[in-house]
Design a protein around this motif. Structure first.
Motif, PDB file in Angstrom:
ATOM      1  N   ASP A 176       6.908  -0.147  17.108  1.00 61.57           N
ATOM      2  CA  ASP A 176       7.808  -1.293  16.966  1.00 61.57           C
ATOM      3  C   ASP A 176       7.892  -1.748  15.513  1.00 61.57           C
ATOM      4  OD1 ASP A 176       8.112  -1.177  19.683  1.00 61.57           O
ATOM      5  OD2 ASP A 176       6.613  -2.736  20.100  1.00 61.57           O
ATOM      6  N   PHE A 177       6.772  -1.719  14.812  1.00 60.92           N
ATOM      7  CA  PHE A 177       6.779  -2.134  13.401  1.00 60.92           C
ATOM      8  C   PHE A 177       7.585  -1.160  12.538  1.00 60.92           C
ATOM      9  CE2 PHE A 177       4.631  -1.839   9.195  1.00 60.92           C
ATOM     10  CZ  PHE A 177       5.047  -3.061   8.708  1.00 60.92           C
ATOM     11  N   VAL A 178       7.448   0.141  12.804  1.00 56.59           N
ATOM     12  CA  VAL A 178       8.198   1.137  12.032  1.00 56.59           C
ATOM     13  C   VAL A 178       9.692   0.995  12.289  1.00 56.59           C
ATOM     14  CG1 VAL A 178       8.607   3.606  11.754  1.00 56.59           C
ATOM     15  CG2 VAL A 178       6.271   2.749  11.893  1.00 56.59           C
ATOM     16  N   TRP A 196       6.055   9.362  13.819  1.00 59.02           N
ATOM     17  CA  TRP A 196       6.976   8.646  12.946  1.00 59.02           C
ATOM     18  C   TRP A 196       6.599   8.856  11.481  1.00 59.02           C
ATOM     19  CZ3 TRP A 196      11.386   6.173  14.416  1.00 59.02           C
ATOM     20  CH2 TRP A 196      11.549   5.933  15.780  1.00 59.02           C
ATOM     21  N   PHE A 197       7.635   9.030  10.647  1.00 56.36           N
ATOM     22  CA  PHE A 197       7.453   9.184   9.205  1.00 56.36           C
ATOM     23  C   PHE A 197       8.243   8.086   8.503  1.00 56.36           C
ATOM     24  CE2 PHE A 197       6.109  13.251  10.660  1.00 56.36           C
ATOM     25  CZ  PHE A 197       5.263  13.767   9.700  1.00 56.36           C
ATOM     26  N   VAL A 198       7.697   7.598   7.388  1.00 52.35           N
ATOM     27  CA  VAL A 198       8.341   6.530   6.615  1.00 52.35           C
ATOM     28  C   VAL A 198       8.478   6.984   5.162  1.00 52.35           C
ATOM     29  CG1 VAL A 198       7.554   4.651   8.082  1.00 52.35           C
ATOM     30  CG2 VAL A 198       6.110   5.408   6.205  1.00 52.35           C
ATOM     31  N   LEU A 245       0.825  -1.204   0.000  1.00 53.97           N
ATOM     32  CA  LEU A 245       0.000   0.000   0.000  1.00 53.97           C
ATOM     33  C   LEU A 245       0.861   1.256   0.000  1.00 53.97           C
ATOM     34  CD1 LEU A 245      -2.794   1.348   0.277  1.00 53.97           C
ATOM     35  CD2 LEU A 245      -2.530   1.176   2.759  1.00 53.97           C
ATOM     36  N   LEU A 246       1.964   1.241   0.748  1.00 51.48           N
ATOM     37  CA  LEU A 246       2.854   2.406   0.793  1.00 51.48           C
ATOM     38  C   LEU A 246       3.479   2.689  -0.565  1.00 51.48           C
ATOM     39  CD1 LEU A 246       4.426   4.566   2.403  1.00 51.48           C
ATOM     40  CD2 LEU A 246       6.111   2.815   2.950  1.00 51.48           C
ATOM     41  N   SER A 247       3.937   1.653  -1.269  1.00 47.39           N
ATOM     42  CA  SER A 247       4.585   1.852  -2.571  1.00 47.39           C
ATOM     43  C   SER A 247       3.577   2.237  -3.646  1.00 47.39           C
ATOM     44  CB  SER A 247       5.324   0.585  -2.976  1.00 47.39           C
ATOM     45  OG  SER A 247       4.413  -0.495  -3.122  1.00 47.39           O
ATOM     46  N   VAL A 300       5.813  10.165   4.244  1.00 47.88           N
ATOM     47  CA  VAL A 300       4.444  10.267   4.760  1.00 47.88           C
ATOM     48  C   VAL A 300       4.431   9.781   6.203  1.00 47.88           C
ATOM     49  CG1 VAL A 300       3.323  10.030   2.518  1.00 47.88           C
ATOM     50  CG2 VAL A 300       3.896   7.990   3.822  1.00 47.88           C
ATOM     51  N   PRO A 301       3.431  10.223   6.990  1.00 46.19           N
ATOM     52  CA  PRO A 301       3.304   9.701   8.361  1.00 46.19           C
ATOM     53  C   PRO A 301       2.965   8.211   8.346  1.00 46.19           C
ATOM     54  CG  PRO A 301       2.070  11.753   8.088  1.00 46.19           C
ATOM     55  CD  PRO A 301       2.500  11.329   6.725  1.00 46.19           C
ATOM     56  N   ALA A 302       3.578   7.462   9.245  1.00 49.30           N
ATOM     57  CA  ALA A 302       3.353   6.014   9.300  1.00 49.30           C
ATOM     58  C   ALA A 302       1.916   5.701   9.703  1.00 49.30           C
ATOM     59  CB  ALA A 302       4.340   5.375  10.276  1.00 49.30           C
TER      60      ALA A 302
END
Length: 390
Positions: A117-119, A137-139, A79-81, A89-91
């Motif tokens: 923890d997942f990020v 958190w941002f990813v 979904l992120l890609s 973007v914000p996690a």
């Protein structure tokens, strides 16, 4: 059976069921069962089917846990890609979009207890670039597709070549400046005090006016003042004018030829609003097509009308129909062939001799046609472009 009244518990339950999004704490991942409330979840926990699933989970807990964790991670990254690409973007925003689907794997069934923890796991494994700010958190997704990596390498190579060209141009300019400084000794003028030798001496100015007759004698004669005598009609006795034979045309004098050539040059020197010509190299200067085509170079393969043309890009071999305002000419290196696209010498092929970067012009030497060998100076960048050669 009629519909339930608005506001009743049954009406609200039906609306929640139709929406498909219910509380995650009342969801059983092993049975893939979503309960509406706490009472229903307790009933499910004591059911026989749930007890059988717990026995299967107890036999090989790590297998189920790793499977659910992998499915959750793959769905999150997919979904992120797909939706955000390589943007930052914000996690939590990606997580909210992910759990909006009914058929998703819940985080309660994975090895991670919280989204933080997942990020952190994504950052340790190198799957994303993560950073923590005051807003959370941002990813940033790391695209490892071979086609994307090849495209990024090609763009980096192109930028390096452009930087090398700019460095060579700067070195050339620095050498020219140093050569100009070392051409001759610089003389510094020092101001001195004005001292008059004789204080009583009077300064006289001779401002006698010249006579009008002398001015008229010294006044230069312009070409327009020449009057060529008209040819008299030949007499019946066969007499000729100026020693010429009957029936021959009078040869034009050298002054008449110069005047005619000057008039023809001024007539053709009128600049035209359109300069698009086939087989010249141009650069795309518009951002309306996106960063992918901005500052890309190509060759004009066809001119559809005066102000639009079909351009084939060199990098992607893509053909685009562009307006004249979205293109600009390309100035090649010295010694390369160019095509004059505007001005008095429009349509002539020439060789680039020198480049004047301060005045945005150059000197070219015509290499074809009846004017071959003539050197033309102060030709603006917009009036010539690099000639495409296969």
């Amino acid at each position: 059976m009629g519909k339930h009244e608005v506001g009743t518990p049954k009406y609200i339950a039906n609306k929640i069921k139709a929406k498909g999004l219910q509380k995650l704490r009342w969801y059983c991942q092993m049975c893939e069962k979503q309960c509406r409330d706490e009472n229903g979840f307790k009933c499910h926990m004591t059911s026989e089917s749930h007890q059988r699933q717990l026995l299967l989970f107890a036999d090989n807990a790590s297998k189920y846990l790793n499977t659910f964790s992998k499915e959750f991670c793959d769905g999150y990254l997919e979904l992120l890609s797909r939706q955000f690409g390589t943007k930052r973007v914000p996690a939590n925003r990606v997580y909210q979009d992910y759990i909006a689907h009914r058929e998703h794997v819940h985080m309660n069934a994975t090895e991670w207890e919280t989204l933080t923890d997942f990020v952190k796991y994504l950052g340790r494994e190198g799957k994303c670039v993560v950073d923590e700010t005051e807003k959370g958190w941002f990813v940033t997704y790391i695209d490892r597709d071979p086609a994307t990596i090849a495209f990024q390498e090609a763009m980096a190579k192109k930028e390096k070549m452009d930087r090398d060209d700019q460095d060579r141009m700067m070195q050339f300019l620095e050498k020219q400046i140093e050569r100009g400084k070392g051409a001759g000794p610089s003389h510094e003028h020092v101001a001195t005090e004005l001292v008059r030798a004789n204080e009583s001496e009077q300064i006289k100015l001779n401002i006698a006016l010249k006579k009008k007759e002398e001015d008229e004698k010294r006044k230069p004669i312009t070409p327009g003042e020449f009057r060529v005598p008209t040819k008299k009609a030949p007499s019946s006795s066969g007499s000729t004018y100026g020693g010429e034979k009957k029936g021959e045309k009078r040869k034009a004098s050298a002054l008449d030829e110069l005047i005619k050539e000057e008039e023809n040059r001024k007539e053709t020197a009128r600049r035209k609003p359109n300069w698009l010509t086939e087989n010249i190299v141009v650069k795309v200067v518009t951002k309306s097509l996106g960063e992918k085509y901005y500052k890309q170079k190509g060759v004009i393969v066809a001119v559809q009308d005066k102000f639009s043309a079909i351009v084939r890009l060199f990098d992607s071999n893509t053909k685009l129909k562009l307006d004249q305002t979205h293109l600009e000419t390309v100035v090649p290196a010295k010694g390369r062939q160019v095509l004059i696209v505007n001005g008095a010498y429009r349509g002539n092929i020439a060789t680039l001799e020198t480049i004047d970067t301060d005045n945005f012009c150059a000197s070219v030497k015509i290499s074809s046609g009846p004017l071959s060998g003539r050197v033309i100076s102060n030709v603006e960048y917009e009036d010539f472009s690099k000639l495409h050669t296969e």
